[in-house]
Design an enzyme around this catalytic site. Structure first.
Site, PDB file in Angstrom:
ATOM      1  N   GLY A 179       0.833  -1.198   0.000  1.00 17.52           N
ATOM      2  CA  GLY A 179       0.000   0.000   0.000  1.00 17.52           C
ATOM      3  C   GLY A 179       0.862   1.240   0.000  1.00 17.52           C
ATOM      4  CD  GLU A 194      13.885   4.420  14.042  1.00 12.67           C
ATOM      5  OE1 GLU A 194      13.079   5.203  14.598  1.00 12.67           O
ATOM      6  OE2 GLU A 194      14.934   4.034  14.573  1.00 12.67           O
ATOM      7  CB  ILE A 223      11.272  11.153  13.735  1.00 12.72           C
ATOM      8  CG1 ILE A 223      10.480  12.311  13.140  1.00 12.72           C
ATOM      9  CG2 ILE A 223      12.209  11.645  14.827  1.00 12.72           C
ATOM     10  CD1 ILE A 223       9.537  12.973  14.129  1.00 12.72           C
ATOM     11  N   GLY A 282      -7.900  14.341   3.698  1.00 10.82           N
ATOM     12  CA  GLY A 282      -7.128  13.104   3.746  1.00 10.82           C
ATOM     13  C   GLY A 282      -6.188  12.983   4.928  1.00 10.82           C
ATOM     14  CG  ASP A 315      -1.374   6.066  15.893  1.00 10.75           C
ATOM     15  OD1 ASP A 315      -1.042   5.063  15.246  1.00 10.75           O
ATOM     16  OD2 ASP A 315      -0.717   7.136  15.877  1.00 10.75           O
ATOM     17  CE  LYS A 331       2.316   6.258  15.682  1.00 12.91           C
ATOM     18  NZ  LYS A 331       1.882   7.469  14.956  1.00 12.91           N
TER      19      LYS A 331
END
Length: 449
Positions: free
Chosen positions: A12, A129, A136, A187, A201, A205
């Site tokens: 994707g 990563e 980053i 978007g 989300d 992280k």
């Protein structure tokens, strides 16, 4: 030396970016890695789309297990996402003796301990990563660049969708629902933006960063998670007047009692660099005892920024492919036999034990004695006030009179640091006052000194 052979699961946005960057910069990458890196196979349910991206340079299949079964494949890149089939395929690839590169923060935050254990037993690497902050290189910074430090805290804007929404709310004075629709139109936000706007989300992280920073297992289930859906334009305006900006932060801190692991909107002083990170950009601040405070800023998502991180992992694997597994960098920075057991000497603290300061917006009847009652309750819980702002009735956002014509005003209170459990108790008492006319807005305040 024979090039490393790579199988790509999912082509994707990030997958196609990875293929294109690897093709475009293959000579430079080979010079850095010491050997070539070739995507030899691609698996995607949409085989026609996959062939339109890779052409004749790689074999395209519809079944990811064909890649895992191929003995010529050295590394599997998992870009499918989610917890389901992605977990099964990653564990199968590890069992087949293949190294794994993934951008799947959800998978590692929830099942990382199982996956890293399986990889250690097979002597293969799991590199990720791209799972945190896109382009980053924050994982490498925490795991390798800052390895001499005792990390004190990490705080980051690590979800571009929510940062874009908050930037638009501040710039245009609009409420959350209006800006979310615009973000979806442009978007920046998915059709179902729940994981982003509810903070999930970002929590995935920061869970990974916490494990690397403090040498603890990944413990997503213990993270405190709040999103931005309850923020109003009024709070953003008041924060600005007080010298703060509101950002959705992922925060993890080392304290005497244990580790804080939390995601929530926070007031950040406008003089801090991270407070000025706007739009869909990401930034992470890390404080170590030796290096002090360091800032990492850049694009946290997108095809080629994330591909940059995926390929950096491929280069690391190419360099260490033949190294003794004991001499490789551990996936969570600390040697696996030294990770602090969950609930041991570094437990993840419940939110009630977190100590921080607060912004409170309290809609009250505009009459004598109201402020005295509120400050008395705060004082009774040992909560001291840092600043107080009372808006004149005509300055209050929304109606300055209630449905029964009662004059209303907003009290804005900034507190000094206090234990969250004590603040919960105080707010419950304040909310019961008959002169408090609406649910209290509470936002935590982080100075990030």
């Amino acid at each position: 030396m024979k090039p490393i052979q790579v199988g790509l699961l999912g082509i994707g946005t990030v997958g196609s970016g990875t293929f294109n960057v690897l093709q475009r910069n293959q000579e430079e990458i080979r010079r850095r890695a010491g050997r070539g890196i070739e995507i030899a196979m691609v698996a995607d349910l949409d085989t026609e789309r996959a062939r339109s991206v890779v052409g004749d340079t790689a074999k395209v299949v519809g079944d990811a297990r064909e890649i895992i079964a191929n003995p010529e494949i050295d590394v599997v890149i998992e870009l499918i996402g989610g917890y389901g089939i992605a977990k099964a395929l990653v564990l199968e690839a590890i069992a087949a003796g293949k190294h794994v590169v993934t951008a799947n923060k959800a998978l590692l935050a929830v099942h990382g301990s199982e996956i890293f254990k399986a990889a250690a037993e097979k002597g293969v690497m799991v590199a990720y990563e791209a799972a945190v902050a896109g382009g980053i290189p924050i994982i490498k910074a925490l795991r390798e660049g800052l390895t001499a430090n005792q990390i004190q805290w990490v705080a980051g804007i690590i979800n571009g969708t929510t940062n874009f929404i908050l930037s638009e709310m501040r710039d245009k004075g609009l409420d959350f629902d209006v800006v979310l629709k615009e973000a979806q139109r442009l978007g920046y936000a998915e059709a179902d933006p729940t994981f982003d706007i509810e903070g999930v989300d970002a929590a995935h992280k920061v869970t990974l960063m916490s494990a690397i920073a403090f040498g603890i297992p990944v413990q997503f289930d213990k993270a405190h998670v709040e999103g931005i859906t309850k923020l109003s334009a009024a709070d953003i305006k008041y924060a600005e007047q007080l010298g703060y900006r509101i950002k959705l932060l992922g925060i993890t801190k080392r304290t005497d009692k244990g580790i804080e692991l939390r995601v929530h909107p926070s007031l950040v002083p406008t003089k801090r660099l991270i407070a000025n990170v706007e739009g869909a950009m990401n930034a992470v601040v890390v404080h170590g005892d030796a290096v002090g405070t360091t800032l990492y800023y850049g694009k946290g998502a997108g095809s080629e920024p994330t591909a940059s991180a995926v390929i950096a992992d491929l280069v690391d694997i190419a360099r260490l492919h033949t190294a003794d597994p004991e001499h490789r960098v551990p996936p969570l920075a600390f040697q696996s036999n030294t990770l602090v057991a969950a609930g041991g000497e570094l437990p993840v603290l419940p939110m009630s034990e977190v100590v921080t300061s607060y912004y409170l917006r309290i809609r009250v009847a505009d009459e004598a004695g109201v402020l005295a009652k509120i400050t008395s309750i705060l004082a009774g819980m040992g909560i001291s006030i840092d600043a107080l702002l009372q808006r004149e009735a005509g300055e209050v956002s929304g109606d300055s009179e209630g449905s029964q014509g009662v004059p209303q005003t907003d009290l804005i209170i900034l507190t000094h640091a206090t234990r969250e459990g004590d603040m919960d108790t105080a707010l419950a008492q304040i909310q019961q006052l008959p002169t408090v006319l609406a649910p209290i807005n509470r936002i935590r305040k982080e100075e990030l000194n």
